[in-house]
Design a protein around this motif. Structure first.
Motif, short mmCIF file in Angstrom:
data_model
loop_
_atom_site.label_atom_id
_atom_site.label_comp_id
_atom_site.label_asym_id
_atom_site.label_seq_id
_atom_site.Cartn_x
_atom_site.Cartn_y
_atom_site.Cartn_z
N VAL A 82 36.02 54.64 45.71
CA VAL A 82 35.22 55.37 44.73
C VAL A 82 34.15 54.42 44.18
CG1 VAL A 82 35.23 56.62 42.55
CG2 VAL A 82 37.18 56.83 44.11
N TRP A 83 32.94 54.92 44.13
CA TRP A 83 31.78 54.11 43.72
C TRP A 83 31.10 54.79 42.53
CZ3 TRP A 83 26.79 53.56 47.13
CH2 TRP A 83 25.96 52.56 46.59
N LYS A 84 31.14 54.14 41.38
CA LYS A 84 30.49 54.66 40.18
C LYS A 84 29.15 53.96 40.00
CE LYS A 84 31.19 55.20 35.18
NZ LYS A 84 32.09 54.88 34.04
N ILE A 85 28.08 54.72 40.01
CA ILE A 85 26.73 54.16 39.93
C ILE A 85 26.09 54.54 38.60
CG2 ILE A 85 24.45 54.03 41.02
CD1 ILE A 85 25.75 54.97 43.61
N ASP A 86 25.88 53.54 37.75
CA ASP A 86 25.16 53.74 36.50
C ASP A 86 23.66 53.57 36.75
OD1 ASP A 86 27.60 54.01 35.12
OD2 ASP A 86 27.76 51.82 34.90
#
Length: 306
Positions: free
Chosen positions: A19-23
């Motif tokens: 899972v990749w969370k991109i701000d």
């Protein structure tokens, strides 16, 4: 701050989920750039997940609609192939649901990247009611559902072809100012060979490794109407023309293009340092020419009855 620096990555090892969370999603749009994760490990293999927030459908000249695309690439050895099935997803924060697509692919040296092009329209992702983008943050990821590491002894597995008629074409793609390219992906004009529509796809800064130029051959599915169950056996020689010498830096592959596997080529075609070095003669005042010599042997359905 760039999106890759603000991305928070989580690996759920039990189910092979990454899972990749991109701000700061908006910053990607303003820069007109994609982003790639640092390597993550599944089954002892180093994988990379890439996001392109401004992708366009190949052959779509009637609109300027942008889409979000996801791709997985891998550093693969010529000694084996990786038979995979990935589920790609984009999370909808508000509703706990995902936009999902499943893709099966065999990774090898000549096909080390695959994914879902134009997974969601950018306007859908930006729509607050859809729930994909919350506080300028988007969460994407992949689940590796099937995996097999197949030895190939340095020889890629291909279908056998008989001595049928072949169709050959040499296509030159001239870029007038390579150094001024702003898009992460550039595609050539369409060209025809054996009744099929093709394009070249260039990534000026490569995929996961921005020190290389990536080059691919793309079969235009919509124009060619190739069915998922049929395929084309194709020999391709990529090269870069240089001053006083044609066909330098040749890279060759043979592969079966199908309705579900329409992109083949090299993620690390040539290093940017070598390509930009004036002494090598690839760039003349920013101008360069890529060449693809393509030989199509025919449909694999034709050869099945030989």
């Amino acid at each position: 701050m760039g999106a890759s620096n603000s991305a928070h990555e989580t690996e759920q090892k039990k189910r092979n989920i990454f899972v990749w969370k991109i701000d700061g999603f908006t910053s990607l749009l303003e820069q007109g750039e994609g982003s790639t994760t640092t390597p993550f490990n599944m089954h002892g293999i180093r994988w990379y997940l890439s996001l392109n927030p401004t992708d366009r459908k190949i052959g779509d000249t009637s609109s300027c609609e942008k889409h979000v695309s996801l791709f997985v690439s891998v550093d693969v050895s010529p000694d084996y192939m990786l038979e995979t099935k990935f589920k790609y997803f984009i999370q909808a924060h508000k509703y706990g649901k995902h936009a999902e697509r499943e893709v099966s692919h065999t990774y090898m040296v000549s096909s080390d990247e695959c994914g879902v092009a134009c997974m969601l329209p950018l306007e859908t992702v930006k729509d607050p009611s859809a729930g994909y983008l919350v506080h300028d943050t988007i969460v994407v990821g992949v689940e590796l559902q099937k995996f097999a590491k197949v030895p190939c002894n340095g020889v890629e597995r291909i279908s056998c072809v008989g001595k049928k008629k072949s169709s050959s074409l040499s296509y030159n793609w001239c870029l007038e100012d390579f150094l001024e390219l702003k898009e992460p992906i550039v595609t050539s004009d369409p060209f025809q060979n054996a009744g099929y529509t093709w394009r070249l796809k260039l990534k000026p800064e490569g995929g996961s490794n921005k020190e290389y130029v990536s080059l691919y051959l793309v079969l235009d599915r919509s124009a060619s109407r190739l069915q998922p169950s049929s395929g084309l056996m194709v020999d391709v020689v990529f090269s870069i023309n240089k001053s006083q010498t044609d066909g330098y830096n040749k890279q060759t592959f043979r592969y079966n293009f199908t309705g579900s596997n329409t992109v083949r080529g090299f993620r690390n075609f040539i290093s940017r340092r070598e390509f930009k070095d004036p002494a090598n003669g690839f760039l003349i005042k920013g101008r360069c020419t890529f060449n693809a010599s393509i030989t199509i042997f025919g449909s694999t359905n034709d050869h099945a009855s030989d």
